[in-house]
Structures are given as structure tokens and as C-alpha cells.
Enzyme design. Structure first.
Site, PDB file in Angstrom:
ATOM      1  N   ARG A 320     -15.370   6.190  -4.645  1.00  0.00           N
ATOM      2  CA  ARG A 320     -15.635   6.426  -6.069  1.00  0.00           C
ATOM      3  C   ARG A 320     -16.838   5.576  -6.498  1.00  0.00           C
ATOM      4  O   ARG A 320     -16.784   4.341  -6.404  1.00  0.00           O
ATOM      5  CB  ARG A 320     -14.433   6.034  -6.924  1.00  0.00           C
ATOM      6  CG  ARG A 320     -13.136   6.735  -6.550  1.00  0.00           C
ATOM      7  CD  ARG A 320     -13.100   8.173  -7.036  1.00  0.00           C
ATOM      8  NE  ARG A 320     -11.962   8.899  -6.489  1.00  0.00           N
ATOM      9  CZ  ARG A 320     -10.734   8.878  -6.993  1.00  0.00           C
ATOM     10  NH1 ARG A 320     -10.473   8.139  -8.051  1.00  0.00           N
ATOM     11  NH2 ARG A 320      -9.778   9.579  -6.440  1.00  0.00           N
ATOM     12  N   GLU A 322     -17.885   4.707  -9.341  1.00  0.00           N
ATOM     13  CA  GLU A 322     -17.724   4.358 -10.746  1.00  0.00           C
ATOM     14  C   GLU A 322     -18.055   2.888 -10.972  1.00  0.00           C
ATOM     15  O   GLU A 322     -17.721   2.038 -10.149  1.00  0.00           O
ATOM     16  CB  GLU A 322     -16.283   4.634 -11.196  1.00  0.00           C
ATOM     17  CG  GLU A 322     -15.881   6.103 -11.083  1.00  0.00           C
ATOM     18  CD  GLU A 322     -14.383   6.297 -11.261  1.00  0.00           C
ATOM     19  OE1 GLU A 322     -13.671   5.276 -11.314  1.00  0.00           O
ATOM     20  OE2 GLU A 322     -13.935   7.446 -11.325  1.00  0.00           O
ATOM     21  N   ARG A 328      -8.037  -3.162 -11.431  1.00  0.00           N
ATOM     22  CA  ARG A 328      -7.334  -2.153 -10.636  1.00  0.00           C
ATOM     23  C   ARG A 328      -8.230  -1.062 -10.059  1.00  0.00           C
ATOM     24  O   ARG A 328      -7.738  -0.080  -9.515  1.00  0.00           O
ATOM     25  CB  ARG A 328      -6.236  -1.503 -11.479  1.00  0.00           C
ATOM     26  CG  ARG A 328      -6.716  -0.693 -12.662  1.00  0.00           C
ATOM     27  CD  ARG A 328      -5.523  -0.077 -13.366  1.00  0.00           C
ATOM     28  NE  ARG A 328      -5.920   0.948 -14.333  1.00  0.00           N
ATOM     29  CZ  ARG A 328      -5.074   1.769 -14.931  1.00  0.00           C
ATOM     30  NH1 ARG A 328      -3.786   1.699 -14.637  1.00  0.00           N
ATOM     31  NH2 ARG A 328      -5.481   2.652 -15.799  1.00  0.00           N
ATOM     32  N   HIS A 329      -9.553  -1.224 -10.160  1.00  0.00           N
ATOM     33  CA  HIS A 329     -10.460  -0.208  -9.637  1.00  0.00           C
ATOM     34  C   HIS A 329     -11.302  -0.730  -8.475  1.00  0.00           C
ATOM     35  O   HIS A 329     -11.771  -1.859  -8.495  1.00  0.00           O
ATOM     36  CB  HIS A 329     -11.399   0.308 -10.739  1.00  0.00           C
ATOM     37  CG  HIS A 329     -10.720   1.181 -11.740  1.00  0.00           C
ATOM     38  ND1 HIS A 329     -10.143   0.685 -12.888  1.00  0.00           N
ATOM     39  CD2 HIS A 329     -10.508   2.523 -11.763  1.00  0.00           C
ATOM     40  CE1 HIS A 329      -9.611   1.682 -13.580  1.00  0.00           C
ATOM     41  NE2 HIS A 329      -9.813   2.802 -12.922  1.00  0.00           N
ATOM     42  N   GLU A 471      -0.565   3.366 -13.718  1.00  0.00           N
ATOM     43  CA  GLU A 471      -0.526   4.606 -12.948  1.00  0.00           C
ATOM     44  C   GLU A 471      -0.854   4.358 -11.478  1.00  0.00           C
ATOM     45  O   GLU A 471      -1.804   3.668 -11.160  1.00  0.00           O
ATOM     46  CB  GLU A 471      -1.523   5.608 -13.552  1.00  0.00           C
ATOM     47  CG  GLU A 471      -1.645   6.909 -12.789  1.00  0.00           C
ATOM     48  CD  GLU A 471      -2.924   6.967 -11.968  1.00  0.00           C
ATOM     49  OE1 GLU A 471      -2.856   7.500 -10.849  1.00  0.00           O
ATOM     50  OE2 GLU A 471      -3.979   6.493 -12.430  1.00  0.00           O
ATOM     51  N   SER A 474      -1.244  10.575  -9.105  1.00  0.00           N
ATOM     52  CA  SER A 474      -1.505  11.785  -9.879  1.00  0.00           C
ATOM     53  C   SER A 474      -1.150  12.970  -9.001  1.00  0.00           C
ATOM     54  O   SER A 474      -1.455  12.978  -7.806  1.00  0.00           O
ATOM     55  CB  SER A 474      -2.977  11.876 -10.290  1.00  0.00           C
ATOM     56  OG  SER A 474      -3.257  10.959 -11.320  1.00  0.00           O
ATOM     57  N   ARG A 522      -3.161  -0.065  -4.701  1.00  0.00           N
ATOM     58  CA  ARG A 522      -2.525  -0.183  -6.012  1.00  0.00           C
ATOM     59  C   ARG A 522      -1.004  -0.217  -5.892  1.00  0.00           C
ATOM     60  O   ARG A 522      -0.330  -0.934  -6.633  1.00  0.00           O
ATOM     61  CB  ARG A 522      -2.966   0.964  -6.931  1.00  0.00           C
ATOM     62  CG  ARG A 522      -2.633   0.708  -8.386  1.00  0.00           C
ATOM     63  CD  ARG A 522      -3.157   1.789  -9.303  1.00  0.00           C
ATOM     64  NE  ARG A 522      -4.593   1.711  -9.488  1.00  0.00           N
ATOM     65  CZ  ARG A 522      -5.290   2.521 -10.299  1.00  0.00           C
ATOM     66  NH1 ARG A 522      -4.657   3.454 -10.978  1.00  0.00           N
ATOM     67  NH2 ARG A 522      -6.587   2.389 -10.410  1.00  0.00           N
TER      68      ARG A 522
END
Length: 548
Positions: A320, A322, A328-329, A471, A474, A522
Site C-alpha cells: 500500500r 499510502e 496501525r498502518h 478493524e 474486511s 494487526r
């Protein structure tokens, strides 16, 4: 950190960003300087403490019983006279008076006199005390001096006899035994001054605070310093526990799904276009063609279902691009992905999540007790609260719970981090669980391949799963009708030509199906109640870190 991709505009706000780039770099430099100063002080103290050990090095009849192992002897000579090794963790009272050969790190060296020195040897996070005592015809003073001069964290081979002390040795894991050393060889010598001290890196915040209150200054090893010297940091008992727990998560995930008739697959990480619309990707040149690193195995695991595998899973890297600086990323993490045919209802996928994770939590609590205790000593946490049958709430129910608690949010928008935590708190208070499923999310905040609800197109056959208010999963039923899938992709701004092979795979006949994605790091972070995902990534990759 699941491998289902959030859509652009529907991502969680990064309200909890932890630190800026400049602050992080300055803190790391300051910590390194402080550590170096302390190491010099420790070296001087060690030199002073061992000054009394001076002995005549010449004419030692037992010189062959200790020393540095030459490189030539470590180059895998002929397989002759293979010796039996005993692991430190296997040293028990039943081995009393038996000769053993162990290998480990010299965790601490404590010279007592010219005639005695203690060495705590560590292997795989377990420790045993070894005693070197000068004795006629067995151990010389020169050997005691050699042992006292070893640098901490050096790799040593120790031959000796197991003994049972009168009182347990509180400072080691193998408290009921010690080894009376007969021979000791240094296989590989560590630098006398290490960038970080394992003892410092293993301290809890509570220990540091207690010392401060008592007027004592203990070293606090910050996160950047830990990650800069990760090979040292991972030697702490807590990190040994964390990554052994992580290994078990993968093992349980794999074994459970295999027992349920799933097939493990391996999908490409180099793809021709973005896996999803709007999400940031790492772009690269692939022999003159534009390509990127896969943000998810999503498209290919669905294609595997179209290829008649029925049920598939994968454990692999996810990328990712981002700019997320939160706790948490990560830019790269390990995804645990599942896809399966649906016979009647997408609740079948949620059933699989329920049974998989209850099985996983049970197994971790039963089989990783020592590891969980090691983590808890440095990072105290309460055991995860979960139900035998996982709670399921509709998205609308979650929204209503929040409204009843005075939290006003758009009923068709995604939940941000703060709201997720609040809902987790409300669920815990009402239902007594920290692990639950929230389903029927608004369609607008889910990926293009998500199936809309039959009774209300504003909602979707999708779900998220939460641990301790955050979370981790998903999932959803997928759109398996090709024309509708292409229509949905175009609506999300995706160039359909870049995913034409994906859409075409549904033109040859595709069963209804669904699945989910889980972020391994996570899961471990939240199960162990840790405050940062970098603690559960062996070598984290975030927007600021590409090494080690």
C-alpha cells in the site's frame, strides 16, 4: 490492515498520527548518542571490575578447553564425530550429573574472583546459568579469565555437567538447574559495545517509571532506535514471544482452512494495473510496460474460484503506497486472504470467520502461554474477551448504538478510527466481547466488486471484523456477473481494459462467492494489546522506513 482495499475517499481519517518525520529522526539521533555515552561508561566499569583477574597466561595445561574457534573449524568439515547437542530449554532436573553440550549467547558475564565466573547463556529466549570454577585438573584460572573477558551477546559453545542448586536461580528461565562448565569456546565474538543493550530493550515502561520515582535513571530505548537495530531488538523475550505467536497465527490459519477443504494458492505480486480504484499503488516499469505491486490478491483469488478450486486461501505480502503515519498502518504487510463459493447466503463467509478466529484464539491461549507471558511482562495487557459464538451486528444497529451514546455520524459513511473505538467500547459494555462482526455496510464505502443488498441498494453484502475497537478484517460477497462488474468498475474510475482478464474470467461461468482479507500484523498487535503495528512487523516498511 486487511487486504480488502478501502476506496479513495472512504479511508479512515488519520486523526491519530503519531509523529512527524523530523521529530522521529531527531529522537533517533539523540537516543543513539545517549546509548553510546552509556556504553563507554559500562566499558570502563567492566575494565575496572575485571582488573583483579590478571593471571599468568603462559603454560596453561588446559588451554585446549577454551578459546576462540578458528574459522577453519566452522567451515563444515567432514561429518565425523558428530556431537549431541542439548537445547537450553531442555535442561531440567532429570539431567542432573549428566554431561551436556549447549550453544547460545553469553547474555551476562559476572566475574566473582580469579577462581570463579558466572555466564548466563541464552538460546531462543530461554536462559541457564553456567558456572566456571577453577579446579585442579579440570578448569584453570586462565579459563576463568577468558570467560570473564567475553563480550556480551557472543555465541558460545559450552560443555559441562548439569547440577541442581540448593535455591532456584531467579534470574534465568531454567531456574532449577545450572551447568558446571568444563569447556567453553567462543564461536563468534560480538562487538564489546553494542548499539543497544538487550537488557535496556527488554524493560517495561513500568520498570522505567518506578526507577525514575526512586531517583534512578534507566535507559529507555525508543522505537526508531529499536527498528534501526532490529536484529538486536528482536532478541528480547517480548519480541521472541511476539514473533513466535505470529508464526502460530499463520500455522493455525493454514491448518484450519486446509481442514475445511481449502486449497492454498500463490498469486502474482506484479500486476498490470491497480488492483482497485482510487487506492495508492507502488508503480514500476515492467519491461517497458506500466505495472504496480499488488495491493491485494483479490482479483486473482476470485479468478481461482472461477477456475473451480471452490475454496482458496493465501498468505502473502500486500503493498500500500499510502502516506499513513498511524500506529496501525504499514506500506507492506502480510495478508491472510480467503475466498470461497457461497451456496445460499453470504453469512456462510461470516460463519467461516467466526469458527476460524475462535479456534485461533483458543489455540493461542492454550499453546502460547509462555510467549504471551513474555509479551505481557514488557507490554502488560488483558486477555482478549471473545464469545463462543461471535457477535454479529448490522451496520444500522451499530449506528443506532452510537447515536444512543450521543455520537452523531452520517449513516451512509464509513466509520473513522475514533468512532470504531467508541463502538468497540459500547459493544464490550453491552455484550461483553472485544471481538465482533459488523455487516451490511453502506455500498458507497465498499470496493467496486462488492455485491449490493437485494432489499436496499444503499447497503451491501459486506462486513468488517473488529478486535479491541479496531478493524482487522474486511469481507463481502463479490459481484460475479461480468457486465454488472464492469459497470461497477467504470463507476469507480477504473480503466476496465487493465482488468479485462479478471472480468472475462466471469464470462466463462462463475459461481456466487465471497471472502475476506486479514492483516497478520494487526491481528497479533490487537490480540496482544500492543500499541503499535511496528512491534509486530519483523522489519516494518512505512512511509519513512526502507531499512534494515
Amino acid at each position: 490492515m486487511s487486504s480488502e482495499i478501502p476506496l479513495s475517499g472512504a479511508q479512515h481519517p488519520q486523526a491519530e498520527e503519531e509523529s512527524s518525520k523530523s521529530t522521529s529522526k531527531k529522537a533517533a539521533k539523540k537516543e543513539v548518542a545517549k546509548q553510546e555515552k552509556l556504553r563507554r561508561q559500562q566499558e570502563r566499569a567492566l575494565a575496572a571490575a575485571t582488573s583483579f583477574l590478571s593471571v599468568d597466561d603462559d603454560n596453561d595445561p588446559f588451554a585446549a578447553n577454551y578459546g576462540y574457534v578458528p574459522l577453519n573449524d566452522l567451515q563444515s568439515k567432514e561429518e565425523v564425530n558428530l556431537r549431541k547437542w542439548t537445547e537450553v530449554g531442555a535442561l531440567v532436573e532429570q539431567l542432573k550429573d549428566q554431561q551436556v553440550l549447549i550453544r547460545g549467547r553469553a547474555q551476562t558475564i559476572r566475574p566473582v574472583s580469579k577462581n570463579m565466573s558466572f555466564v548466563v547463556v541464552r538460546e531462543k529466549g530461554l536462559t541457564v546459568q553456567c558456572v566456571v570454577t577453577a579446579q585442579p585438573d579440570v578448569v584453570s584460572r586462565q579459563m576463568v579469565k577468558f570467560v570473564a573477558s567475553l563480550s556480551r551477546e557472543s555465541i558460545v559453545n559450552v560443555e559441562g555437567v548439569v547440577s541442581v542448586p540448593n535455591d532456584p536461580i531467579r534470574s534465568t528461565t531454567q531456574q532449577q538447574v545450572e551447568v558446571q562448565v568444563r569447556k567453553l569456546y567462543c564461536v563468534n565474538k560480538a562487538l564489546p559495545t553494542l548499539p543497544i543493550n538487550i537488557e535496556d530493550a527488554a524493560r517495561s515502561e513500568a520498570e522505567i517509571e518506578r526507577a525514575l520515582q526512586a531517583g534512578e535513571q534507566l535507559v529507555r530505548v525508543n522505537q526508531d532506535t529499536r527498528l534501526n537495530y532490529r536484529v538486536l531488538d528482536m532478541r528480547t523475550p517480548a519480541n521472541q514471544g511476539i514473533f513466535r505467536i505470529q508464526s502460530q497465527v499463520c500455522n493455525i490459519f493454514r491448518q484450519f482452512l486446509l481442514s475445511e477443504g481449502f486449497v492454498e494458492i500463490h498469486t502474482p505480486k506484479l500486476i498490470a494495473g491497480s488492483s482497485e480504484g482510487g487506492a495508492a499503488v507502488f508503480k514500476l516499469d515492467y519491461k517497458g510496460q506500466p505495472a504496480c505491486l499488488a495491493q491485494s490478491p483479490q482479483l486473482h483469488k476470485q479468478m481461482a474460484i472461477c477456475g473451480d478450486f471452490g475454496r482458496v486461501f493465501e498468505i502473502g505480502p500486500v503493498f500500500r503506497a499510502e502516506d499513513s503515519y498511524t500506529h496501525r498502518h504499514l506500506c507492506e504487510f502480510t495478508g491472510l486472504d480467503v475466498e470461497m463459493e457461497i451456496k445460499n447466503h453470504y453469512s456462510e463467509v461470516m460463519d467461516m470467520v467466526d469458527r476460524l478466529f475462535v479456534t485461533m484464539f483458543d489455540a493461542l491461549n492454550e499453546n502460547c502461554k509462555k510467549e504471551l507471558e513474555a509479551v505481557g511482562r514488557q507490554y502488560p495487557f488483558e486477555p482478549l474477551k471473545y464469545l463462543r459464538q461471535t457477535l454479529r451486528l448490522r451496520f444500522e444497529e451499530g449506528i443506532q448504538m452510537l447515536k444512543d451514546a450521543g455520537v452523531e455520524i452520517d449513516p451512509y459513511d464509513d466509520l473513522n478510527t475514533e468512532v470504531e473505538r467508541k463502538l468497540g467500547q459500547l459493544v464490550l459494555e453491552k455484550y461483553g466481547t472485544e471481538f465482533y462482526i459488523l455487516h451490511r455496510y453502506p455500498l458507497a464505502v465498499r470496493p467496486f466488486y462488492t455485491m449490493p443488498c437485494y432489499d436496499d441498494v444503499k447497503y451491501s453484502n459486506s462486513f468488517d471484523v473488529f478486535i479491541r475497537g479496531e478493524e482487522i478484517i474486511s469481507g463481502a460477497q463479490r459481484v460475479h456477473v461480468p457486465d454488472f462488474l464492469a459497470e461497477r468498475a467504470q463507476a469507480f474510475g477504473i480503466d476496465v481494459s487493465t482488468i479485462s482478464t479478471y472480468i472475462d474470467s466471469f464470462r466463462y461461468g462463475a459461481p456466487p462467492h465471497g471472502g475476506f482479507g486479514v492483516g497478520l500484523e494487526r491481528v497479533v498487535m490487537l490480540f496482544c494489546g500492543l500499541n503499535n503495528i511496528r512491534k509486530t512487523s519483523l522489519f516494518p516498511r512505512d512511509p519513512l522506513r526502507l531499512a534494515p
